[in-house]
Scaffold this motif. Structure first.
Motif, PDB file in Angstrom:
ATOM      1  N   ASN A 271       0.830  -1.201   0.000  1.00  9.48           N
ATOM      2  CA  ASN A 271       0.000   0.000   0.000  1.00  9.48           C
ATOM      3  C   ASN A 271       0.868   1.257   0.000  1.00  9.48           C
ATOM      4  O   ASN A 271       1.826   1.367   0.786  1.00  9.48           O
ATOM      5  N   ALA A 272       0.531   2.185  -0.886  1.00 10.57           N
ATOM      6  CA  ALA A 272       1.240   3.459  -0.984  1.00 10.57           C
ATOM      7  C   ALA A 272       0.302   4.462  -1.656  1.00 10.57           C
ATOM      8  O   ALA A 272      -0.637   4.072  -2.365  1.00 10.57           O
ATOM      9  N   PRO A 273       0.528   5.768  -1.442  1.00 16.14           N
ATOM     10  CA  PRO A 273      -0.328   6.764  -2.094  1.00 16.14           C
ATOM     11  C   PRO A 273      -0.180   6.714  -3.621  1.00 16.14           C
ATOM     12  O   PRO A 273       0.905   6.493  -4.149  1.00 16.14           O
ATOM     13  N   PHE A 274      -1.276   6.915  -4.330  1.00 10.60           N
ATOM     14  CA  PHE A 274      -1.222   6.992  -5.794  1.00 10.60           C
ATOM     15  C   PHE A 274      -2.366   7.875  -6.285  1.00 10.60           C
ATOM     16  O   PHE A 274      -3.357   8.092  -5.586  1.00 10.60           O
ATOM     17  N   SER A 275      -2.192   8.376  -7.499  1.00 10.81           N
ATOM     18  CA  SER A 275      -3.188   9.255  -8.110  1.00 10.81           C
ATOM     19  C   SER A 275      -4.066   8.441  -9.049  1.00 10.81           C
ATOM     20  O   SER A 275      -3.567   7.762  -9.949  1.00 10.81           O
ATOM     21  N   VAL A 276      -5.373   8.508  -8.843  1.00  6.27           N
ATOM     22  CA  VAL A 276      -6.304   7.773  -9.702  1.00  6.27           C
ATOM     23  C   VAL A 276      -6.252   8.319 -11.128  1.00  6.27           C
ATOM     24  O   VAL A 276      -6.152   7.565 -12.098  1.00  6.27           O
ATOM     25  N   SER A 277      -6.300   9.641 -11.261  1.00 13.73           N
ATOM     26  CA  SER A 277      -6.272  10.242 -12.596  1.00 13.73           C
ATOM     27  C   SER A 277      -4.938   9.978 -13.281  1.00 13.73           C
ATOM     28  O   SER A 277      -4.883   9.712 -14.489  1.00 13.73           O
ATOM     29  N   GLY A 278      -3.851  10.050 -12.506  1.00 11.98           N
ATOM     30  CA  GLY A 278      -2.540   9.772 -13.090  1.00 11.98           C
ATOM     31  C   GLY A 278      -2.418   8.344 -13.578  1.00 11.98           C
ATOM     32  O   GLY A 278      -1.835   8.064 -14.630  1.00 11.98           O
ATOM     33  N   LEU A 279      -2.998   7.399 -12.797  1.00 12.61           N
ATOM     34  CA  LEU A 279      -2.956   5.992 -13.198  1.00 12.61           C
ATOM     35  C   LEU A 279      -3.734   5.780 -14.494  1.00 12.61           C
ATOM     36  O   LEU A 279      -3.261   5.096 -15.419  1.00 12.61           O
ATOM     37  N   LEU A 280      -4.934   6.384 -14.605  1.00 12.08           N
ATOM     38  CA  LEU A 280      -5.721   6.236 -15.826  1.00 12.08           C
ATOM     39  C   LEU A 280      -5.041   6.906 -17.015  1.00 12.08           C
ATOM     40  O   LEU A 280      -5.088   6.400 -18.139  1.00 12.08           O
ATOM     41  N   GLN A 281      -4.396   8.016 -16.754  1.00  9.80           N
ATOM     42  CA  GLN A 281      -3.697   8.714 -17.833  1.00  9.80           C
ATOM     43  C   GLN A 281      -2.556   7.860 -18.374  1.00  9.80           C
ATOM     44  O   GLN A 281      -2.334   7.779 -19.587  1.00  9.80           O
ATOM     45  N   ASP A 308      -8.832  12.096  -5.688  1.00  9.25           N
ATOM     46  CA  ASP A 308      -7.780  11.770  -6.660  1.00  9.25           C
ATOM     47  C   ASP A 308      -6.667  10.935  -6.042  1.00  9.25           C
ATOM     48  O   ASP A 308      -6.111  10.051  -6.689  1.00  9.25           O
ATOM     49  N   THR A 309      -6.329  11.201  -4.775  1.00 11.28           N
ATOM     50  CA  THR A 309      -5.189  10.519  -4.164  1.00 11.28           C
ATOM     51  C   THR A 309      -5.682   9.518  -3.119  1.00 11.28           C
ATOM     52  O   THR A 309      -6.330   9.892  -2.149  1.00 11.28           O
ATOM     53  N   LEU A 310      -5.365   8.252  -3.348  1.00 12.26           N
ATOM     54  CA  LEU A 310      -5.761   7.168  -2.458  1.00 12.26           C
ATOM     55  C   LEU A 310      -4.533   6.398  -2.007  1.00 12.26           C
ATOM     56  O   LEU A 310      -3.441   6.551  -2.564  1.00 12.26           O
ATOM     57  N   VAL A 311      -4.730   5.554  -0.987  1.00 11.50           N
ATOM     58  CA  VAL A 311      -3.652   4.694  -0.498  1.00 11.50           C
ATOM     59  C   VAL A 311      -4.033   3.246  -0.803  1.00 11.50           C
ATOM     60  O   VAL A 311      -5.077   2.763  -0.358  1.00 11.50           O
ATOM     61  N   GLY A 312      -3.180   2.577  -1.571  1.00 10.76           N
ATOM     62  CA  GLY A 312      -3.427   1.186  -1.953  1.00 10.76           C
ATOM     63  C   GLY A 312      -2.300   0.697  -2.840  1.00 10.76           C
ATOM     64  O   GLY A 312      -1.270   1.357  -2.993  1.00 10.76           O
TER      65      GLY A 312
END
Length: 697
Positions: A271-281, A308-312
């Motif tokens: 688990n670590a912070p990540f950007s949902v929009s960045g991942l889709l982009q 936009d920013t989640l932990v997983g």
């Protein structure tokens, strides 16, 4: 034993009866003596108690008579009763005489022979009864003795039986313990054999993985280098085919290795912070070229309620989406692929993030949906022949979703497409994630000071590949062929980073790393490079003293991210790529274009010019086709326009309109209104695009 107890009780009873018989004899004789004394003395007091004595004797004789069924004994008992009655009669006559004459001196009674005979007969009968009882007692004693012998025999037999039974029981228990011990031994042996077989299987897969990935690493690496050269059309096509075949082979290998990790329980969720929009982009960028080649449209939408920013685990989420989007791309020849992200459930800082991946592909039959997530299973047998694949992708997808405590479902209509819907629980991050632009092409622009890297690899093709890669990065490096050479080089020189292969002659990477840590006492970051992409390989590398692990074939972006992670002081967070300041436009949105160009103004100039050139012709073509009632042409133009407007950020605004035009037919109402609506957006967008073209020229 019971017979012996009964015999003893009977014998005891006879002993009491014998004693009582003696008392009867004595009592009758006592009665005789009292009568004589009364006659001799004339004292009637001697006659007192005679009746009681005689009655007691009669009661006793009656009890004997009832218990003894022998005829002779019955006769004797009757005679004794008669004689006892005679004694009473004599006593009564004496009393009667006394009351009449006043004295009892009846010498006739004393000298009467009959009285003497009665007494003698009583004595004789009692003696015979006594003798009979004695005989009975002897018989009882003999019987008891016999029963005692039998009891001893039975006791001995019982003891022997118990001893034998105890011995057999003891033998049975010991045999069971021995059997249990043998079973435990066999189970232990079977477990060891199974573990050895599993280890052999894993080693085989690891070695095969190494043998396949090593040349595959070179193929893909040199293919990437070739693509950067100026190639003619045929050569470019050949290189593209090589790269496509290599990537397909890599996908199959990765599926098999993921399956190995899952079976071994070594699939880790980090688990670590990540950007949902960045991942889709990043996914859009990944599939952009293939989607364009198939003439499809890719659309992603994130619900406004999604943080936009989640932990997983962003890596596993990417793996899931890559599998699902890849399947949608594989089985679709028309239409669009859409990824929709939504909030399924929110509870404070926790939320269940939902994903829908839909396509307009061949679809899946209803009866096949229940088995679609099973291993080596595809919707039709012909799919493997027509589309390829191992049938492992969806099984791995479901396992990864379940590992993260989510769930997945599928719905499909044959011929109309398929929708996969899954959710995974995540935590909402406290702060927004600021991501470093880890682009390998900008490595030198982002280094605060020169880097010096030691490459340790025995494979000549891998050495050549790393040489070309690091040369293009303009990074200082040395290359050695095994662990011993690496140790010798580290003794005399200083490096910022070591790229260490695992399987090498003379000294492997694990042993070399242990020497570097324990003998040389160096803390230089070491990244393991290996084709052993098996379950637990990363953990094994780290446990041997390495800092990170990268599987072959090595991707530049992945390698750069690891370098940035391990050497943050030498990599700046600033993006040195050249970009113009963001212009504010009402219609067009250049975010997507700039994420692709990464500051390449020439690219932005080309695509903006193409937009300005093609859109007016498309709008005119739509009107002409409507006048000619050519609905097929309307559909074709609307479909092609989606790609053009997407690069300028207009697709969210125009997607619904273009979808309606693409599906237009004679029955479709308001086609004129749809074309006018499209024109009202495109005309000012063309004006803004012209302004942007001037700014980048």
């Amino acid at each position: 034993m019971r017979s012996m107890r009964d015999g003893n009780r009977h014998l005891l009873k006879e002993l009491r009866l014998s004693n009582h018989l003696r008392e009867v004899d004595r009592d009758i004789l006592g009665v005789e003596s009292r009568i004589r004394a009364a006659i001799a003395t004339g004292d009637t007091s001697h006659l007192q108690g005679i009746d009681a004595k005689i009655n007691a004797v009669k009661v006793f004789l009656d009890s004997l008579k009832s218990n003894d069924r022998d005829a002779a004994a019955q006769k004797r008992f009757n005679r004794l009763n008669t004689l006892a009655q005679e004694k009473i009669k004599i006593k009564d006559r004496l009393l009667s005489r006394y009351f009449k004459t006043g004295n009892m001196q009846d010498t006739s009674f004393i000298a009467n022979p009959r009285a003497r005979r009665i007494s003698d007969e009583i004595t004789t009968i009692v003696g015979k009864v006594y003798d009979d009882r004695q005989t009975l007692m002897v018989n009882l004693s003999n019987k008891i003795a016999s029963e005692s012998r039998k009891a001893r025999i039975y006791g001995n037999l019982l003891m022997a039986f118990m001893l034998i039974s105890g011995g057999l029981l003891t033998w049975f228990i010991i045999a069971q313990f021995r059997l249990q011990a043998r079973l435990i031994f066999k189970l232990d042996k079977s477990e060891k054999t199974a573990l050895e077989a599993l280890q052999i299987k894993e080693n085989f897969l690891a070695n095969m993985s190494h043998e396949i990935r090593t040349p595959l690493n070179s193929i893909l690496g040199f293919t990437n280098l070739l693509k950067r050269r100026n190639l003619d059309a045929d050569s470019g096509e050949f290189v593209g085919s090589i790269q496509s075949a290599g990537e397909n082979l890599l996908t199959i290998i990765n599926d098999i290795l993921d399956l190995s990790k899952i079976e071994a329980g070594m699939m880790r969720i980090v688990n670590a912070p990540f950007s949902v929009s960045g991942l889709l982009q990043s996914l859009e960028t990944l599939f952009q070229e293939k989607i364009k080649q198939k003439g499809l449209v890719f659309n992603s939408e994130i619900d406004s309620k999604v943080p936009d920013t989640l932990v997983g685990d962003a890596t596993r989420l990417t793996q899931i989406l890559v599998n699902l989007i890849g399947n949608a791309l594989k089985f679709s020849d028309k239409g669009k692929i859409k990824v929709y992200v939504y909030c399924k459930e929110v509870d404070g800082k926790n939320l269940k993030l939902g994903f829908q991946v839909s396509d307009n592909g061949i679809g899946i039959d209803k009866e096949k949906l229940v088995t679609i997530f099973e291993r080596f299973n595809q919707a039709e047998d012909s799919i493997t022949r027509n589309y390829g694949g191992t049938g492992l992708g969806l099984s791995i997808v479901k396992t990864l979703v379940l590992l993260q405590h989510g769930n997945i479902s599928v719905s499909s209509i044959p011929g109309n497409g398929t929708t996969f819907d899954f959710y995974i629980p995540y935590t909402i991050a406290d702060e927004q994630l600021t991501e470093i632009n880890h682009h390998a092409d900008n490595l030198i622009a982002k280094t605060n000071q020169p880097l010096k890297i030691l490459v340790v690899d025995d494979n000549a093709m891998n050495q050549s590949l790393m040489k070309h890669l690091l040369t293009e990065w303009k990074t200082s490096f040395d290359i050695v062929g095994n662990g011993i050479e690496a140790i010798n080089r580290l003794k005399v020189d200083t490096y910022d980073l070591v790229l260490m292969d695992i399987q090498m002659p003379q000294m492997d990477g694990y042993t070399a790393t242990r020497h570097i840590r324990s003998d040389l006492k160096l803390t230089v970051p070491i990244i393991a490079m290996t084709a052993h992409a098996m379950a637990g390989e990363r953990e094994k590398c780290i446990s041997n003293g390495m800092n990170e692990y990268i599987p072959k074939p090595i991707h530049e972006e992945d390698l750069f991210k690891l370098i940035a992670k391990l050497l943050p002081s030498k990599i700046s967070n600033e993006d040195h790529s050249t970009q113009t300041g963001p212009a504010e436009y009402k219609f067009i949105d250049l975010t997507y274009m700039r994420s692709i160009s990464k500051g390449n103004l020439a690219y932005e100039k080309i695509v903006t010019s193409q937009f300005i050139e093609t859109i007016p012709g498309d709008l005119s073509g739509l009107k002409d086709a409507l006048n000619q009632l050519d609905y097929s042409r309307i559909s074709h133009i609307a479909h092609n326009m989606k790609t053009s407007v997407a690069i300028m950020g207009l697709l969210p605004r125009l997607e619904s309109t273009l979808d309606s035009l693409e599906a237009a037919s004679a029955e479709t109402p308001y086609i004129v209104s749809l074309i006018n609506e499209l024109t009202e957006v495109c005309k000012p967008a063309l004006s803004e695009a012209a302004d942007h073209l001037l700014s980048v020229s």
